[in-house]
Scaffold this motif. Structure first.
Motif, PDB file in Angstrom:
ATOM      1  N   LYS A  84      65.164  70.720  11.968  1.00  0.00           N
ATOM      2  CA  LYS A  84      65.412  70.448  13.390  1.00  0.00           C
ATOM      3  C   LYS A  84      65.827  71.755  14.039  1.00  0.00           C
ATOM      4  CE  LYS A  84      68.393  67.377  16.035  1.00  0.00           C
ATOM      5  NZ  LYS A  84      67.425  66.576  16.808  1.00  0.00           N
ATOM      6  N   ASP A  85      65.193  72.077  15.157  1.00  0.00           N
ATOM      7  CA  ASP A  85      65.589  73.268  15.915  1.00  0.00           C
ATOM      8  C   ASP A  85      65.641  74.539  15.076  1.00  0.00           C
ATOM      9  OD1 ASP A  85      65.853  71.862  18.312  1.00  0.00           O
ATOM     10  OD2 ASP A  85      67.928  71.290  17.869  1.00  0.00           O
ATOM     11  N   GLU A  87      64.944  78.244  14.133  1.00  0.00           N
ATOM     12  CA  GLU A  87      64.630  79.433  14.933  1.00  0.00           C
ATOM     13  C   GLU A  87      63.393  80.132  14.366  1.00  0.00           C
ATOM     14  OE1 GLU A  87      65.766  80.119  17.820  1.00  0.00           O
ATOM     15  OE2 GLU A  87      67.182  78.453  17.672  1.00  0.00           O
ATOM     16  N   SER A 178      59.185  76.307  13.708  1.00  0.00           N
ATOM     17  CA  SER A 178      60.180  76.421  14.765  1.00  0.00           C
ATOM     18  C   SER A 178      59.737  75.621  15.989  1.00  0.00           C
ATOM     19  CB  SER A 178      60.381  77.899  15.127  1.00  0.00           C
ATOM     20  OG  SER A 178      61.185  78.009  16.282  1.00  0.00           O
ATOM     21  N   ASP A 179      58.529  75.882  16.451  1.00  0.00           N
ATOM     22  CA  ASP A 179      58.056  75.185  17.661  1.00  0.00           C
ATOM     23  C   ASP A 179      57.993  73.669  17.453  1.00  0.00           C
ATOM     24  OD1 ASP A 179      57.612  77.861  18.538  1.00  0.00           O
ATOM     25  OD2 ASP A 179      56.132  77.109  19.961  1.00  0.00           O
ATOM     26  N   SER A 181      59.707  71.842  15.276  1.00  0.00           N
ATOM     27  CA  SER A 181      61.025  71.233  15.026  1.00  0.00           C
ATOM     28  C   SER A 181      61.916  71.265  16.259  1.00  0.00           C
ATOM     29  CB  SER A 181      61.712  71.913  13.841  1.00  0.00           C
ATOM     30  OG  SER A 181      62.192  73.191  14.222  1.00  0.00           O
ATOM     31  N   LYS A 182      61.526  72.026  17.265  1.00  0.00           N
ATOM     32  CA  LYS A 182      62.264  71.986  18.539  1.00  0.00           C
ATOM     33  C   LYS A 182      61.791  70.826  19.408  1.00  0.00           C
ATOM     34  CE  LYS A 182      63.740  76.776  18.594  1.00  0.00           C
ATOM     35  NZ  LYS A 182      63.527  78.137  19.100  1.00  0.00           N
ATOM     36  N   THR A 185      61.858  66.377  15.084  1.00  0.00           N
ATOM     37  CA  THR A 185      62.494  66.657  13.802  1.00  0.00           C
ATOM     38  C   THR A 185      61.511  66.391  12.672  1.00  0.00           C
ATOM     39  OG1 THR A 185      64.663  66.080  14.678  1.00  0.00           O
ATOM     40  CG2 THR A 185      64.414  65.987  12.293  1.00  0.00           C
TER      41      THR A 185
ATOM     42  N   PRO B  64      64.833  67.624  27.211  1.00  0.00           N
ATOM     43  CA  PRO B  64      64.609  69.029  26.845  1.00  0.00           C
ATOM     44  C   PRO B  64      64.668  69.914  28.094  1.00  0.00           C
ATOM     45  CG  PRO B  64      62.856  67.582  26.000  1.00  0.00           C
ATOM     46  CD  PRO B  64      63.638  66.789  26.995  1.00  0.00           C
TER      47      PRO B  64
END
Ligand SMILES: [Mg+2]
Ligand SMILES: [Mg+2]
Ligand SMILES: [Mg+2]
Lengths: 228, 228
Positions: A84-85, A87, A178-179, A181-182, A185, B64
């Protein structure tokens, strides 16, 4: 041999329990060119339902009536934990999240997809028919030391159609994860397919597709797909 | 009461294990008009990942950054068995396939969706952020004798925004399940959301959405959603 085979089958069945299959679009420049698509400024992705997954030996890809069926060979990541989220710079986090790999063919109803694109409609139907995601056996993580430096290939009736290195990916795995999971999830067991190199094209019933992956020029046995 | 509550929670958790969430688009004429969309000649659908599901009491919908967040109240069908190649005329087969119902809000990143439509890109990101599918408790099948004749409603901060009967659906449930199941096999536990009536609009953090369903003018308790 028999033990290995049974182990393979049992892990494979768990693939069908993925809570989602996330697919990266347009991740190789020459494939973007061949489809006359626009080059994305950031990774974009779509979903295939887990009902598309076709396990090794589970029969042919079914071509729906009136459909122009295309193959797209892709390296699949099998996710080993919740993400999740993440980087984009967190390369270690991204690789930690990968449990294993597989080869896959992102079967696509190209005419339906083209119509959806024209009308601004979702791609879910064009990408989502039953059997539209043939997969290989699971490839142990240790067999692929660097997923950005392997050769993917696909043949149709033994003719070469796709053969390129993953070093041509526009967005690499940490950026993809990253993309994704932003937005959504990722869960243990989820599958991420990482885009296809150039050479996509049609297949018709009876054609035999073979796909696979080479590391340092050597074929990985678990990564072989043979499907009608 | 406490027993009923605990039973509710336990069935709800199973919702998150759906192998897919299939969403019907543009299924009410006045909603098509309000978004300046084209009226579909046949049902179309897209997927939300199960990670969008927000169980009752599980916290707010997360908006978001930079997203124009819209609500869409929808009746959800919870599928009770495998459905494959159902015929549109098979009304009995369609109703047999429904195990229970729920109310849901198909949260949508409208600006992202509009951009995807313009560019011919998939809707998966616009529809797929975590928490983008608040659901009610499970509504027993017996509480809804005719799913094509119930009132759906949604309020924001106690102001009426959506309130229409499901008799306005352009494509009814047997046709939906037929079209979906001819593309992707529906599995036990899968969720189908059936489209939204007119009145969609934006919400911002802090707004309280309430949604629900009335049968013969009477609210069904299990169908109530309250979410920030
Ligand atoms: Mg889509
Ligand atoms: Mg692809
Ligand atoms: Mg909707």
């Amino acid at each position: 041999m028999s033990l290995v085979f049974r182990r393979g089958i049992s892990s494979m069945a768990s693939l069908k329990k993925a809570s989602k299959v996330v697919c990266i679009g347009r991740n190789y420049a020459d494939h973007i060119t061949e489809l006359n698509s626009a080059r994305p400024k950031q990774p974009f992705f779509f979903l295939k339902p887990p009902s598309t997954i076709l396990l090794p030996g589970a029969g042919p890809v079914i071509c729906p009536k009136g459909i122009d069926l295309h193959y797209e060979v892709e390296l699949a990541l099998i996710i080993g934990k919740q993400v999740k989220d993440l980087e984009a710079e967190d390369t270690e986090g991204a690789f930690d999240a990968i449990e294993s790999y597989a080869m896959s063919i992102d079967m696509t109803a190209r005419n339906a997809q083209n119509e959806s694109k024209k009308k601004g409609l979702p791609w879910s139907i064009a990408k989502g028919f039953d059997t539209f995601l043939p997969v290989s056996n699971i490839i142990p993580k240790s067999a692929i030391p660097d997923p950005h430096n392997v050769e993917l290939y696909l043949t149709v009736n033994n003719e070469h159609r796709q053969a390129d290195s993953t070093d041509l990916m526009l967005f690499q795995i940490p950026r993809m994860l990253s993309d994704i999971s932003k937005v959504m999830t990722l869960e243990k067991g989820d599958i991420v397919i990482t885009g296809t190199p150039k050479g996509v094209g049609p297949v018709v019933p009876g054609d035999i597709m073979r796909a696979g992956i080479k590391v340092d020029g050597k074929e990985i046995e678990e990564g072989k797909i043979e499907v009608e």
